[in-house]
Write a protein that holds these residues in place. Structure first.
Motif, short mmCIF file in Angstrom:
data_model
loop_
_atom_site.label_atom_id
_atom_site.label_comp_id
_atom_site.label_asym_id
_atom_site.label_seq_id
_atom_site.Cartn_x
_atom_site.Cartn_y
_atom_site.Cartn_z
N LYS A 120 0.82 -1.21 0.00
CA LYS A 120 0.00 0.00 0.00
C LYS A 120 0.86 1.26 0.00
O LYS A 120 0.47 2.31 -0.52
N ASP A 121 2.06 1.16 0.57
CA ASP A 121 2.95 2.33 0.64
C ASP A 121 3.53 2.71 -0.71
O ASP A 121 4.18 3.75 -0.84
N PHE A 122 3.32 1.87 -1.72
CA PHE A 122 3.70 2.25 -3.08
C PHE A 122 3.01 3.55 -3.50
O PHE A 122 3.56 4.34 -4.27
N TYR A 123 1.82 3.78 -2.98
CA TYR A 123 1.03 4.94 -3.37
C TYR A 123 1.26 6.16 -2.48
O TYR A 123 0.82 7.26 -2.82
N GLY A 126 3.04 9.50 -3.91
CA GLY A 126 2.16 10.23 -4.81
C GLY A 126 1.07 10.98 -4.08
O GLY A 126 0.70 12.10 -4.45
N MET A 127 0.55 10.38 -3.02
CA MET A 127 -0.49 11.04 -2.23
C MET A 127 0.07 12.27 -1.51
O MET A 127 -0.57 13.33 -1.47
N LEU A 128 1.26 12.13 -0.96
CA LEU A 128 1.90 13.27 -0.28
C LEU A 128 2.21 14.39 -1.27
O LEU A 128 2.06 15.58 -0.96
N TYR A 129 2.63 14.01 -2.46
CA TYR A 129 2.90 15.00 -3.51
C TYR A 129 1.62 15.74 -3.88
O TYR A 129 1.61 16.96 -4.04
N THR A 130 0.53 14.99 -4.02
CA THR A 130 -0.76 15.61 -4.36
C THR A 130 -1.19 16.59 -3.28
O THR A 130 -1.67 17.69 -3.59
N LEU A 131 -1.02 16.21 -2.03
CA LEU A 131 -1.39 17.11 -0.93
C LEU A 131 -0.52 18.36 -0.95
O LEU A 131 -1.02 19.49 -0.79
N GLY A 132 0.78 18.18 -1.14
CA GLY A 132 1.68 19.34 -1.21
C GLY A 132 1.34 20.26 -2.37
O GLY A 132 1.39 21.49 -2.26
N LEU A 133 0.98 19.65 -3.51
CA LEU A 133 0.62 20.45 -4.68
C LEU A 133 -0.66 21.23 -4.43
O LEU A 133 -0.78 22.40 -4.84
N LYS A 187 -9.63 15.27 -3.51
CA LYS A 187 -9.08 13.95 -3.82
C LYS A 187 -8.35 13.37 -2.61
O LYS A 187 -8.51 12.20 -2.26
N CYS A 188 -7.55 14.21 -1.95
CA CYS A 188 -6.83 13.76 -0.74
C CYS A 188 -7.79 13.39 0.37
O CYS A 188 -7.54 12.45 1.14
N ALA A 189 -8.89 14.13 0.48
CA ALA A 189 -9.87 13.84 1.53
C ALA A 189 -10.51 12.46 1.34
O ALA A 189 -10.97 11.85 2.30
N ILE A 190 -10.52 11.97 0.12
CA ILE A 190 -11.02 10.62 -0.15
C ILE A 190 -9.93 9.58 0.09
O ILE A 190 -10.17 8.53 0.71
N LEU A 191 -8.73 9.86 -0.39
CA LEU A 191 -7.68 8.84 -0.41
C LEU A 191 -7.05 8.59 0.96
O LEU A 191 -6.77 7.43 1.31
N PHE A 192 -6.80 9.63 1.74
CA PHE A 192 -6.07 9.41 2.99
C PHE A 192 -6.85 8.54 3.99
O PHE A 192 -6.26 7.65 4.61
N PRO A 193 -8.15 8.75 4.17
CA PRO A 193 -8.88 7.80 5.04
C PRO A 193 -8.84 6.37 4.51
O PRO A 193 -8.69 5.42 5.29
N LEU A 194 -8.97 6.22 3.19
CA LEU A 194 -8.91 4.88 2.60
C LEU A 194 -7.54 4.23 2.81
O LEU A 194 -7.45 3.01 2.96
N TYR A 195 -6.52 5.06 2.81
CA TYR A 195 -5.16 4.53 3.01
C TYR A 195 -5.07 3.81 4.36
O TYR A 195 -4.34 2.82 4.50
N TRP A 196 -5.79 4.30 5.35
CA TRP A 196 -5.70 3.73 6.69
C TRP A 196 -6.55 2.49 6.88
O TRP A 196 -6.16 1.56 7.58
N TRP A 197 -7.74 2.43 6.24
CA TRP A 197 -8.61 1.31 6.56
C TRP A 197 -8.94 0.36 5.41
O TRP A 197 -9.38 -0.76 5.64
N VAL A 206 -9.25 2.20 -6.25
CA VAL A 206 -9.87 3.52 -6.03
C VAL A 206 -8.92 4.62 -6.48
O VAL A 206 -9.32 5.59 -7.13
N LEU A 207 -7.65 4.47 -6.13
CA LEU A 207 -6.68 5.49 -6.51
C LEU A 207 -6.55 5.60 -8.03
O LEU A 207 -6.50 6.71 -8.58
N ILE A 208 -6.52 4.47 -8.71
CA ILE A 208 -6.45 4.49 -10.18
C ILE A 208 -7.69 5.16 -10.76
O ILE A 208 -7.61 5.96 -11.70
N ALA A 209 -8.85 4.87 -10.18
CA ALA A 209 -10.10 5.46 -10.67
C ALA A 209 -10.11 6.98 -10.50
O ALA A 209 -10.77 7.69 -11.26
N LEU A 210 -9.37 7.47 -9.48
CA LEU A 210 -9.34 8.91 -9.21
C LEU A 210 -8.16 9.62 -9.87
O LEU A 210 -7.93 10.79 -9.61
#
Length: 262
Positions: A120-123, A126-133, A187-197, A206-210
């Motif tokens: 899961k940490d492969f993603y 990219g998520m951190l980059y998206t948040l920073g952007l 997008k981050c508001a959707i992905l970060f909670p999913l990352y945890w559970w 889900v990430l690919i779909a988004l």
């Protein structure tokens, strides 16, 4: 009166106004502005090919992991296809910025996943980059130097002229930067909670779909804002005109020195 001074058939009666003709010319100018904006956005964000290069490595990773749950095979496949995309661009002598960004993103993702042992940490990079952007887009818009203007200014050959010389265009860039920022935050508001559970496979799909829909929405809104904005100031053309004028001035001065009685 020279031939350049003589009115053409369309301007023989300068005081007569043809509303239909003027309206048609204005519509044509708007269409040209929209076409130029669309072409510039296509170039800046890589177009269809850039989207494929962005999606394909992650898609391959999640597909292989879904089938065999093998982190090593998934990581190697994703990295290999990223390098292959760069190689294709190099062979064709195309711009490699989008492909190279994909390689770096995949490489960091592979590194994170291998360090933690969690696919899961492969993603995560990219998520951190998206948040920073997202923060960068909103922060620069608030500061009056919208990031989308810094990105697209050189593409439109206006550089930073929009900051002080084209307020309508600066306003459009500001709106576009806010749009990019809030879309990426959503997008981050959707992905970060999913990352945890969510489990790795569900999260990956889900990430690919988004990947593409938020991007297309942001690009579309940018196109809408810029298509309605004033035309960009071509600072490169201005510099070339100034250089040409300076050459002509020097040529006249040299001619005057050679023949002072002329």
């Amino acid at each position: 009166m020279t031939s350049l001074d003589k009115p053409t058939s369309e301007t023989d009666q300068p005081h007569r106004t043809d509303p239909q003709h003027a309206g048609g010319r204005h519509a044509a100018q708007q269409d040209d502005a929209k076409a130029v904006t669309e072409a510039a956005l296509f170039e800046a964000f890589g177009g269809v090919r850039g989207m494929v290069e962005t999606v394909l490595p992650g898609l391959l990773f999640v597909t292989i992991f879904t089938i065999n749950k093998d982190l090593n095979a998934s990581a190697i496949a994703a990295l290999a296809v990223s390098l292959a995309l760069v190689a294709v661009r190099l062979i064709r002598r195309d711009t490699v910025k989008h492909a190279f960004s994909g390689v770096f993103g995949v490489a960091f993702g592979v590194l994170f996943a291998k360090m933690t042992g969690d696919a899961k940490d492969f993603y995560l990079p990219g998520m951190l980059y998206t948040l920073g952007l997202a923060v960068a887009y909103i922060g620069t818009a608030v500061a009056g130097v919208p990031l989308i203007g810094l990105i697209l200014g050189p593409v439109f050959k206006e550089n930073l002229s929009w900051r002080t010389r084209n307020p309508g265009r600066k306003k459009a860039y500001t709106k576009a930067s806010y749009a990019w920022g809030f879309i990426l935050l959503a997008k981050c508001a959707i992905l970060f909670p999913l990352y945890w559970w969510a489990d790795t496979t569900e999260f990956g799909w889900v990430l690919i779909a988004l990947k593409i829909p938020p991007f297309l929405l942001a690009v579309y809104l940018t196109w809408v804002f810029l298509a309605k904005a004033p035309a960009p100031i071509d600072v490169f053309a201005e510099m070339e005109a100034e250089e040409q004028a300076e050459k002509e001035r020097k040529a006249r001065a040299a001619a005057a020195l050679r023949d002072p009685d002329a």
